[in-house]
Structure formats: C-alpha cells, structure tokens
Scaffold this motif. Structure first.
Motif, short mmCIF file in Angstrom:
data_model
loop_
_atom_site.label_atom_id
_atom_site.label_comp_id
_atom_site.label_asym_id
_atom_site.label_seq_id
_atom_site.Cartn_x
_atom_site.Cartn_y
_atom_site.Cartn_z
N LEU A 195 0.84 -1.20 0.00
CA LEU A 195 0.00 0.00 0.00
C LEU A 195 0.87 1.25 0.00
CD1 LEU A 195 -2.64 -1.05 2.69
CD2 LEU A 195 -2.90 -1.09 0.20
N PRO A 196 0.54 2.23 -0.83
CA PRO A 196 1.29 3.49 -0.81
C PRO A 196 1.03 4.22 0.51
CG PRO A 196 -0.59 3.68 -2.26
CD PRO A 196 -0.54 2.25 -1.81
N VAL A 197 1.92 5.10 0.87
CA VAL A 197 1.76 5.88 2.08
C VAL A 197 0.49 6.72 1.95
CG1 VAL A 197 2.77 7.70 3.53
CG2 VAL A 197 4.23 5.91 2.55
N PHE A 198 -0.35 6.66 2.98
CA PHE A 198 -1.61 7.40 2.97
C PHE A 198 -1.35 8.90 2.92
CE2 PHE A 198 -4.79 9.87 5.27
CZ PHE A 198 -5.88 9.64 4.46
N SER A 199 -2.14 9.56 2.09
CA SER A 199 -2.15 11.01 2.03
C SER A 199 -3.53 11.44 1.58
CB SER A 199 -1.10 11.52 1.03
OG SER A 199 -1.30 12.91 0.79
N PRO A 200 -4.15 12.37 2.29
CA PRO A 200 -5.45 12.85 1.84
C PRO A 200 -5.42 13.38 0.41
CG PRO A 200 -4.97 13.68 4.03
CD PRO A 200 -3.73 13.00 3.53
N PHE A 204 -7.49 -3.51 -1.52
CA PHE A 204 -7.55 -3.62 -0.06
C PHE A 204 -8.92 -3.18 0.46
CE2 PHE A 204 -6.30 -1.48 4.09
CZ PHE A 204 -6.32 -2.65 4.83
N MET A 205 -9.36 -2.02 0.02
CA MET A 205 -10.65 -1.49 0.49
C MET A 205 -11.81 -2.39 0.07
SD MET A 205 -10.17 2.56 -0.15
CE MET A 205 -10.28 3.57 1.31
N ASP A 206 -11.74 -2.93 -1.13
CA ASP A 206 -12.79 -3.84 -1.61
C ASP A 206 -12.86 -5.09 -0.74
OD1 ASP A 206 -13.41 -2.06 -3.63
OD2 ASP A 206 -12.42 -3.24 -5.21
N GLN A 207 -11.70 -5.64 -0.37
CA GLN A 207 -11.68 -6.84 0.47
C GLN A 207 -12.24 -6.55 1.86
OE1 GLN A 207 -7.73 -8.53 0.38
NE2 GLN A 207 -7.97 -9.23 -1.72
N ILE A 256 2.54 0.26 17.05
CA ILE A 256 1.95 -0.30 15.83
C ILE A 256 2.95 -0.11 14.70
CG2 ILE A 256 0.05 -0.10 14.18
CD1 ILE A 256 -1.59 1.23 16.44
N PRO A 257 3.28 -1.16 13.96
CA PRO A 257 4.17 -1.00 12.81
C PRO A 257 3.60 0.01 11.81
CG PRO A 257 3.78 -3.33 13.26
CD PRO A 257 2.82 -2.54 14.11
N GLY A 258 4.48 0.75 11.18
CA GLY A 258 4.06 1.79 10.25
C GLY A 258 3.15 1.30 9.14
N GLY A 259 3.44 0.11 8.60
CA GLY A 259 2.62 -0.42 7.51
C GLY A 259 1.18 -0.66 7.93
N LEU A 260 0.98 -1.20 9.14
CA LEU A 260 -0.37 -1.44 9.63
C LEU A 260 -1.08 -0.12 9.89
CD1 LEU A 260 -2.70 -3.20 10.54
CD2 LEU A 260 -1.58 -3.39 12.78
N LYS A 261 -0.40 0.81 10.51
CA LYS A 261 -1.01 2.12 10.77
C LYS A 261 -1.40 2.78 9.46
CE LYS A 261 -2.30 5.65 13.30
NZ LYS A 261 -3.17 6.38 12.41
N ASN A 262 -0.55 2.67 8.45
CA ASN A 262 -0.85 3.21 7.12
C ASN A 262 -2.11 2.56 6.55
OD1 ASN A 262 -0.10 4.72 4.66
ND2 ASN A 262 0.28 2.69 3.81
N ALA A 263 -2.23 1.23 6.67
CA ALA A 263 -3.41 0.53 6.17
C ALA A 263 -4.67 1.00 6.90
CB ALA A 263 -3.23 -0.98 6.33
N ILE A 264 -4.57 1.16 8.19
CA ILE A 264 -5.71 1.64 8.97
C ILE A 264 -6.10 3.04 8.51
CG2 ILE A 264 -6.48 2.34 11.28
CD1 ILE A 264 -4.63 0.03 12.35
N TRP A 317 -5.84 4.36 5.57
CA TRP A 317 -6.60 4.27 4.32
C TRP A 317 -8.04 3.87 4.60
CZ3 TRP A 317 -5.62 6.35 -0.10
CH2 TRP A 317 -4.30 6.56 -0.52
N LEU A 318 -8.26 2.99 5.54
CA LEU A 318 -9.62 2.53 5.84
C LEU A 318 -10.43 3.58 6.58
CD1 LEU A 318 -8.82 -1.13 6.90
CD2 LEU A 318 -9.72 -0.32 4.70
N VAL A 319 -9.79 4.30 7.47
CA VAL A 319 -10.49 5.31 8.25
C VAL A 319 -10.99 6.43 7.36
CG1 VAL A 319 -10.18 7.10 10.01
CG2 VAL A 319 -9.28 4.82 10.40
N SER A 320 -10.18 6.81 6.39
CA SER A 320 -10.58 7.92 5.53
C SER A 320 -11.82 7.55 4.72
CB SER A 320 -9.43 8.31 4.61
OG SER A 320 -9.23 7.34 3.62
N GLY A 321 -12.01 6.27 4.44
CA GLY A 321 -13.17 5.81 3.68
C GLY A 321 -14.33 5.36 4.55
#
Length: 162
Positions: A24-29, A43-46, A64-72, A74-78
């Motif tokens: 996943l790319p680094v989250f950015s609004p 990811f979001m579809d799954q 929390i590892p950076g990758g997991l926080k990044n994934a979260i 992405w999900l929070v913004s949606g």
C-alpha cells in the motif's frame, strides 16, 4: 498464525488473509482526490466485502508497525471500519504497548470493536509448520473455536444466513 487459523476454521467461516500491507502506498489525503491507487482499491474492496476483521500484528519499537497504521489510515478515511466488527489476535508473549495502541485506534474508529475478545499464543520464532502444529493441539483448537464463535456473535446475520 492467521493463515493457520484460516485453514482450521469451521466450515461456517470463510477467512481470507490480506498480507499485502507493505504494497500500500503511504496514505495522504491528497491521493483521495482522484482515482485511488489500485492496491488501495483492492484492499478497500476486500475489507468492504468482509463481515468482520481479525487483526494480528507484531509490535515494532513497542508500537503499531508503520505499515499497519498506514493501512488503517486508508480505511479510516473511507469510513469502512465504522460498523465493522474487529477483534485482535496476537502471536507473542510481548507487545502489550502495541496492543494498547491498537485497542485505542480501533475503539475510536469502530463502534463494533471488541476490546474483550482477544486470542494470544506464544509463537515467536516458529516456522509456519510449527505454528500450525501448535495451533492444532486440542486445547488450542478449542481456544480458536471459542474465539471464532464469540467473534461470529459480533457479525450481523444476513438474511438467510445462520
């Protein structure tokens, strides 16, 4: 551990494991204003298609590892987590600070996060085969069964589904 769980789950459960957090790319609004990156869409579809999430993560520097926080992020913004049942599993005897952070994050973003539903095994430094062996032990299978049954109570029942 999650892969072993997916193979051991009763037939009434369908568990898929998302192991592409690092893709996943680094989250950015700023990235949300146009077409989302394909990895994020997948990811979001799954997540959207799932009835609930079981999250397991190692700790990294007691957090929390950076990758997991990044994934979260992405999900929070949606808003995909707002009504999603979420429970935690952990594969180590340590990591309590990270687990506390995850509980805070998920308790903030999901009204159906279960702070009390938690399953922990001490599996550090074991191979995939060794993890499967440990989880296949009768007492551990029983713990997994109780965990999954308890988790299923958090998941809204669909019409025609029991």
């Amino acid at each position: 551990m999650l892969r072993a769980l997916s193979f051991m789950a009763p037939a009434t459960f369908s568990i898929s494991v998302f192991d592409q957090v690092s893709a996943l790319p680094v989250f950015s609004p700023d990235l949300e204003t146009g077409e989302l990156p394909p990895q994020v869409c997948t990811f979001m579809d799954q997540v959207a298609a799932s009835d609930g999430l079981i999250v397991s993560s190692p700790e990294y520097v007691r957090s929390i590892p950076g990758g997991l926080k990044n994934a979260i992020d992405w999900l929070v913004s949606g808003h995909l987590l707002t009504e999603k049942p979420i429970a935690l599993m952990h594969a180590s005897h340590r990591g309590d600070d990270m687990l506390a952070d995850l509980r805070t994050v998920f308790g903030t973003v999901s009204s159906k996060f279960s702070c009390d539903l938690f399953l922990r095994f001490s599996l550090m430094n074991l191979t995939s085969n060794q993890i499967s062996e440990v989880l296949s032990e009768p007492q551990n299978r029983d713990r997994i069964k109780v965990f999954l049954e308890s988790f299923s109570l958090l998941v809204p029942q669909k019409a025609g589904f029991s």
